[in-house]
Design an enzyme around this catalytic site. Structure first.
Site, PDB file in Angstrom:
ATOM      1  N   TYR A   1      -3.997  36.449  -9.903  1.00  0.00           N
ATOM      2  CA  TYR A   1      -4.040  35.215 -10.686  1.00  0.00           C
ATOM      3  C   TYR A   1      -3.108  34.141 -10.122  1.00  0.00           C
ATOM      4  CZ  TYR A   1      -3.399  32.224 -14.835  1.00  0.00           C
ATOM      5  OH  TYR A   1      -3.309  31.161 -15.700  1.00  0.00           O
ATOM      6  N   ILE A   2      -1.829  34.429 -10.068  1.00  0.00           N
ATOM      7  CA  ILE A   2      -0.881  33.422  -9.586  1.00  0.00           C
ATOM      8  C   ILE A   2      -1.038  33.212  -8.081  1.00  0.00           C
ATOM      9  CG2 ILE A   2       1.551  32.759  -9.451  1.00  0.00           C
ATOM     10  CD1 ILE A   2       2.075  34.547 -11.870  1.00  0.00           C
TER      11      ILE A   2
ATOM     12  N   ASN B   1      -4.793  44.308  -1.638  1.00  0.00           N
ATOM     13  CA  ASN B   1      -5.610  45.525  -1.621  1.00  0.00           C
ATOM     14  C   ASN B   1      -6.703  45.504  -2.685  1.00  0.00           C
ATOM     15  OD1 ASN B   1      -4.256  46.054  -4.024  1.00  0.00           O
ATOM     16  ND2 ASN B   1      -3.012  47.727  -3.168  1.00  0.00           N
TER      17      ASN B   1
ATOM     18  N   SER C   1       2.506  44.597 -12.895  1.00  0.00           N
ATOM     19  CA  SER C   1       3.260  43.726 -13.807  1.00  0.00           C
ATOM     20  C   SER C   1       3.022  43.991 -15.286  1.00  0.00           C
ATOM     21  CB  SER C   1       2.917  42.264 -13.502  1.00  0.00           C
ATOM     22  OG  SER C   1       1.528  42.035 -13.674  1.00  0.00           O
TER      23      SER C   1
ATOM     24  N   ASN D   1       5.396  50.658  -5.679  1.00  0.00           N
ATOM     25  CA  ASN D   1       4.776  49.421  -5.211  1.00  0.00           C
ATOM     26  C   ASN D   1       5.758  48.250  -5.221  1.00  0.00           C
ATOM     27  OD1 ASN D   1       2.464  47.775  -4.398  1.00  0.00           O
ATOM     28  ND2 ASN D   1       2.660  46.843  -6.410  1.00  0.00           N
TER      29      ASN D   1
ATOM     30  N   TYR E   1       9.412  47.699 -15.109  1.00  0.00           N
ATOM     31  CA  TYR E   1       8.895  46.485 -14.471  1.00  0.00           C
ATOM     32  C   TYR E   1      10.033  45.502 -14.198  1.00  0.00           C
ATOM     33  CZ  TYR E   1       6.808  41.857 -14.088  1.00  0.00           C
ATOM     34  OH  TYR E   1       6.498  40.580 -13.684  1.00  0.00           O
TER      35      TYR E   1
END
Length: 321
Positions: free
Chosen positions: A11-12, A31, A76, A91, A140
């Site tokens: 998205y960002i 990916n 996220s 990740n 996170y």
């Protein structure tokens, strides 16, 4: 010189790519586990692969003259990070370390890091500044803060510069209407409300109506996606021009919007009526979380351009399309 955008199909990332390609050569690495290839502007070179794949990174840095890396490639979801912390550390931390190692190996010196206001945890102030203590309450937030600390250490011993950008809620869609917010599953308030108004959800649940806010519902910080993209580009150009380096900035609207304000504005924009179910508070939800952006305004002149009406208007146009 080119810019490598890691996570450029998300998205960002995709919105930042769309802003970058009119001025810069752009390479996207993604990916596609949470991103979508159709969101990537066709003017960018796309490489499908993992962030921690050393061979792919070697190929990118050898084939292209990369001047900077914009890093959006992270998991996220707060709840998922609690349930599966190893995924987030693998990740968000381990793979990012591979990227940083390869940047240093290939002499790529500039790094723009998409961080999060989740690094602050539950602060003891309504308006968060960069001096507010960091105390993340989930994997996170901790994974992002770890990278922030690693960047500071690297910059002490290598010819390496970075900018960290912390923000809460990206929202809205590109003014072209070609790309917008798309998650699976969807966890963000504005698209959830709009999906309900389009008949894709039965109702909207609002958790808590007795907070110490103007209408009793939680207040959160929302920034239009193009404003966020512009902040990343300004940060890169500030580094490239020798104006700033090794800084951390909040990106916030300075006031915040309540859950009820979001729902009301969605109804106004769509012309449709929502079915709202009020439920008890969720554990750990602070009344107000708003980020001050005074520091980046003073340094780079960045301020949000889009208000709530424009944010939701662009999102409604995208979802309707």
């Amino acid at each position: 010189m080119a810019i490598l955008v890691c996570g450029g199909a998300g998205y960002i990332g995709s919105h930042t790519v769309k802003e970058l390609v009119s001025t810069y050569e752009v390479v996207v690495l993604d990916n596609l586990t949470t991103g979508f290839e159709h969101l990537i502007d066709e003017r960018a070179d796309f490489v499908k692969g993992d962030l921690g794949d050393r061979a792919i990174l070697d190929e990118i840095f050898t084939t292209h003259s990369i001047d900077a890396v914009f890093h959006f490639a992270a998991n996220s979801l707060v709840g998922e990070s609690v349930e599966n912390p190893l995924k987030y550390y693998r990740n968000n931390v381990s793979a990012t370390l591979v990227l940083l190692e390869k940047m240093i190996e290939h002499g790529v010196k500039r790094f723009i890091f998409s961080s999060t206001a989740a690094t602050y945890g539950i602060p003891d102030t309504d308006v968060i500044t960069e001096e507010t203590s960091t105390n993340p309450i989930n994997p996170y937030g901790r994974s992002k803060l770890m990278i922030e600390q690693i960047l500071a250490d690297i910059a002490c011993v290598h010819d390496f510069q970075y900018i960290v950008l912390r923000y809460f809620n990206a929202a809205g869609a590109h003014e072209s209407g070609e790309i917008g917010e798309s998650h699976d599953p969807e966890s963000h308030l504005i698209p959830i409300v709009l999906q309900h108004l389009m008949g894709q959800r039965d109702k909207i649940s609002v958790f808590g109506t007795d907070y110490n806010t103007s209408d009793g519902t939680c207040v959160r910080d929302y920034i239009h996606i193009t404003d966020l993209a512009r902040a990343h580009i300004l940060s890169y150009e500030g580094m490239a021009n020798g104006k700033i380096a090794n800084k951390t900035y909040n990106l916030g609207n300075g006031a915040g919007y309540s859950v009820n304000e979001i729902i009301d504005t969605c109804q106004q924009v769509s012309g449709k009526q929502a079915t709202v179910e009020y439920a008890p508070r969720r554990a750990g939800d602070p009344a107000t979380l708003v980020a001050s952006s005074n520091k980046i305004t003073d340094a780079l002149g960045w301020t949000p351009v889009y208000d709530l009406q424009a944010i939701i208007g662009s999102a409604w146009a995208w979802h309707s399309k």
